[in-house]
Scaffold this motif. Sequence first.
Motif, mmCIF file in Angstrom:
data_model
loop_
_atom_site.group_PDB
_atom_site.id
_atom_site.type_symbol
_atom_site.label_atom_id
_atom_site.label_comp_id
_atom_site.label_asym_id
_atom_site.label_seq_id
_atom_site.Cartn_x
_atom_site.Cartn_y
_atom_site.Cartn_z
ATOM 1 N N ILE A 337 39.094 -56.912 56.403
ATOM 2 C CA ILE A 337 39.656 -58.259 56.331
ATOM 3 C C ILE A 337 40.852 -58.223 55.379
ATOM 4 N N LEU A 338 41.891 -58.983 55.705
ATOM 5 C CA LEU A 338 43.033 -59.158 54.811
ATOM 6 C C LEU A 338 43.087 -60.614 54.363
ATOM 7 N N ARG A 339 43.158 -60.811 53.050
ATOM 8 C CA ARG A 339 43.378 -62.144 52.504
ATOM 9 C C ARG A 339 44.750 -62.166 51.847
ATOM 10 N N ASP A 340 45.290 -63.341 51.625
ATOM 11 C CA ASP A 340 46.640 -63.442 51.078
ATOM 12 C C ASP A 340 46.668 -62.934 49.633
ATOM 13 N N ALA A 341 47.883 -62.797 49.086
ATOM 14 C CA ALA A 341 48.055 -62.191 47.765
ATOM 15 C C ALA A 341 47.308 -62.961 46.679
ATOM 16 N N SER A 342 47.130 -64.249 46.872
ATOM 17 C CA SER A 342 46.405 -65.067 45.893
ATOM 18 C C SER A 342 44.907 -65.110 46.162
ATOM 19 N N ALA A 343 44.480 -64.421 47.235
ATOM 20 C CA ALA A 343 43.063 -64.373 47.618
ATOM 21 C C ALA A 343 42.500 -65.770 47.865
ATOM 22 N N LEU A 344 43.315 -66.646 48.487
ATOM 23 C CA LEU A 344 42.879 -68.018 48.756
ATOM 24 C C LEU A 344 42.473 -68.229 50.207
ATOM 25 N N ARG A 345 42.971 -67.383 51.118
ATOM 26 C CA ARG A 345 42.636 -67.601 52.527
ATOM 27 C C ARG A 345 42.640 -66.263 53.272
ATOM 28 N N THR A 346 41.919 -66.218 54.369
ATOM 29 C CA THR A 346 41.877 -65.039 55.230
ATOM 30 C C THR A 346 43.046 -65.113 56.203
ATOM 31 N N VAL A 347 43.886 -64.065 56.217
ATOM 32 C CA VAL A 347 45.083 -64.086 57.069
ATOM 33 C C VAL A 347 44.956 -63.179 58.275
ATOM 34 N N ALA A 348 44.146 -62.122 58.183
ATOM 35 C CA ALA A 348 44.063 -61.175 59.301
ATOM 36 C C ALA A 348 42.853 -60.279 59.106
ATOM 37 N N GLY A 349 42.597 -59.479 60.091
ATOM 38 C CA GLY A 349 41.542 -58.473 60.038
ATOM 39 C C GLY A 349 41.800 -57.462 61.124
ATOM 40 N N GLY A 350 40.956 -56.486 61.211
ATOM 41 C CA GLY A 350 41.188 -55.501 62.252
ATOM 42 C C GLY A 350 40.315 -54.292 62.110
ATOM 43 N N GLN A 351 40.812 -53.183 62.667
ATOM 44 C CA GLN A 351 40.037 -51.953 62.766
ATOM 45 C C GLN A 351 40.924 -50.767 62.430
ATOM 46 N N VAL A 352 40.370 -49.802 61.709
ATOM 47 C CA VAL A 352 41.112 -48.605 61.322
ATOM 48 C C VAL A 352 41.267 -47.690 62.542
ATOM 49 N N LEU A 353 42.518 -47.268 62.809
ATOM 50 C CA LEU A 353 42.794 -46.323 63.889
ATOM 51 C C LEU A 353 42.990 -44.919 63.354
ATOM 52 N N ASP A 354 43.659 -44.798 62.227
ATOM 53 C CA ASP A 354 43.882 -43.490 61.598
ATOM 54 C C ASP A 354 43.898 -43.700 60.091
ATOM 55 N N PRO A 355 42.890 -43.210 59.380
ATOM 56 C CA PRO A 355 42.848 -43.437 57.927
ATOM 57 C C PRO A 355 43.861 -42.610 57.153
ATOM 58 N N LEU A 356 44.535 -41.679 57.813
ATOM 59 C CA LEU A 356 45.534 -40.841 57.148
ATOM 60 C C LEU A 356 46.898 -41.080 57.795
ATOM 61 N N GLY A 357 47.401 -42.293 57.634
ATOM 62 C CA GLY A 357 48.678 -42.656 58.234
ATOM 63 C C GLY A 357 49.829 -41.854 57.641
ATOM 64 N N PRO A 358 50.823 -41.501 58.456
ATOM 65 C CA PRO A 358 51.952 -40.706 57.961
ATOM 66 C C PRO A 358 52.955 -41.561 57.194
ATOM 67 N N ILE A 359 53.699 -40.912 56.309
ATOM 68 C CA ILE A 359 54.766 -41.605 55.587
ATOM 69 C C ILE A 359 56.004 -41.721 56.467
ATOM 70 N N ARG A 360 56.310 -40.655 57.198
ATOM 71 C CA ARG A 360 57.503 -40.621 58.033
ATOM 72 C C ARG A 360 57.131 -40.711 59.507
ATOM 73 N N TYR A 361 58.079 -41.146 60.311
ATOM 74 C CA TYR A 361 57.949 -41.214 61.778
ATOM 75 C C TYR A 361 56.821 -42.134 62.229
ATOM 76 N N ARG A 362 56.498 -43.137 61.422
ATOM 77 C CA ARG A 362 55.393 -44.020 61.799
ATOM 78 C C ARG A 362 55.795 -45.020 62.867
ATOM 79 N N GLN A 363 57.108 -45.180 63.111
ATOM 80 C CA GLN A 363 57.570 -46.161 64.091
ATOM 81 C C GLN A 363 58.004 -45.527 65.413
ATOM 82 N N THR A 364 57.855 -44.215 65.562
ATOM 83 C CA THR A 364 58.340 -43.563 66.779
ATOM 84 C C THR A 364 57.478 -43.953 67.978
ATOM 85 N N PRO A 365 58.058 -43.930 69.182
ATOM 86 C CA PRO A 365 57.260 -44.228 70.381
ATOM 87 C C PRO A 365 56.061 -43.300 70.529
#
Length: 639
Positions: A337-365
Amino acid sequence: MIVGTAGHIDHGKTALVRALTGIDADRLPEEKRRGITIELGYAWMPLEDGRRIGFVDVPGHEKLVRTMVAGASGIDFGLLLIAADDGPMPQTIEHATILSLLGVRRGAAVITKIDRAEPARVAETEARVRALLASSGLDDYPVLHVSSVRGDGIEALRADLIEALADAPGDEVAGAGFRMGLDRAFTLDGVGTVVAGSIAAGGVTIGDALSLASSPDDTYRVRSLQVHSRAAQAAQAGQRCAVGLAGLERTDELRGQVLCDPAIALTTQRIDVWLQVAATEDKVLRSGTLVHLHAATQDCLATVAVLGQPSIAPGAGAPAQLVLHKSANVWHGDRFILRDASALRTVAGGQVLDPLGPIRYRQTPERLAYLETQRADEPLTRLLGALAQAQYGVNGATWLRSSGLARWPFDLASVPDIVVGAGGEWLIARARLDEAQAGLLAALRDFHDQYPDEIGPDVQRARRLAAPRMPEALWLQLTSHMIEASVLARRNGFLHLPEHGVALRAAEQIVAEHALPMLREGRFDPPWVRDIALQARLPEAQVRQVLGRMARGGDVYQVVKDLFYHPAVMHELAGLARKLAAQEPDGQVTAARFRDLTGLGRKRAIQILEFFDRIGLLRRVGDAHLLRPGTLLFSEKSP
């Protein structure tokens, strides 16, 4: 099965758990005094067949949503409670959103306190609840009516829970490593440190060695187990469990950590995810947004990077990367779950696809296509999808650990069209392997055309020429595979096409037949390149290039530009340096004494000693050269 309660404060969550189980989940004196749940509460409902259904009672206060998320992250069945006399309240809406974003699709909405409301009011509340369920994506939740005081609907709800237990999907993946987010830690006399939580995956038995995911090198033996407050020899996913660990000291930092099989221990600060923005949001979610990440019992700040598009609209989903401000322990498939920076409301949630995301080339097709394949649940489907998109294959050990698997849940060797490297760590689709091999061979052909007199690039230069983005470990596996298949050759650390090596060896043989005898005959004062070329009647450039290649292979030794020594002669000179060092208490060799012993001029003596410095036989200290202790260079034991 673990059942979790959710809902607004004072809507009867703890009272319902007590009516179902006979256990008061409020255990703290402050909770008793104020009549509200502050910490997570736990209870269990025994069944006639000996099984137990566990309950997690979460706080309903808006300031305790973090604690609510920690409890809700480990549940299999959700009970969303709404008081008949109040109807849906702010925390009801947020808790419904959290259940939806966490993927808790099995559950029920329970209208409580029907003894306090007229039938018309109850009907009105039910209509509002059904509308809330529809807007939250929880349409499959039935709506039940209960009174914890009078007992209305309690038996029907209990029957529904037993039926849900019987229908619970057996979705535990074979080979899954044990992992459990810790929400409690305490000490017991005679037992020591005990940690508790909801088992997310895998199983554990007494005697197993476990570790904290943040420090996998430190393991602790499982001394005792309790499942739903009953001693047990083993526990598995979907159960509340308390684990007594030998050797672990209790600290406040234990809460929020993950206990796991050391084989799957994983720490990360970049997570590629499928992100679903809450439908209750009134604006899009953009890259750069600061949020609070809640994953199981963990909580940390993170920055969102939306992938493949500028933003995500309310109610929509898209891939994203979460850049964490401190390390966390998550695996593929984990919900958050993601809450806002002030921790006042829930803004999003989801599921982990890759726990070791790359620093580079993360936007490539290619990367986006790869992440799309990781949305599948079945490990084999995900692996085949990953290999289809991974140009250079994947590290099998890393992929396995990222999936939370301690071993492959299928026979890897029997999967068609996958090439498995040495040790099973390097995996690549056969079609991708053919592409990678063709790319390397083409790069070598270009290199040979451009530098016909060179044996070839070294291993790292070849990687930069052919596949600069290929991970080094996979690159070494690829080259080894090609060498074993005889489509590639390696000589003294340099890669080349086999036919090019044959041609060069023929040219080198001509030079070597003339140069080596001359170098051997010249002993301590061998001829220079120009003299060898002149006497052998060969082009000077050819002699220089060939001797340079021979020097890289250890067939001759280059002291300075255009001055080469025969290996036997260099071994003899090194023996003289060792002899001089042995005559001095501090192992010192001076240019003057070396000059006198060899009969060379001072300049040549210094050049040879500096060569010995460069290769590590000697070490320069001031005007002297000291024999390095323990060195085997040019010794009787050296190869």
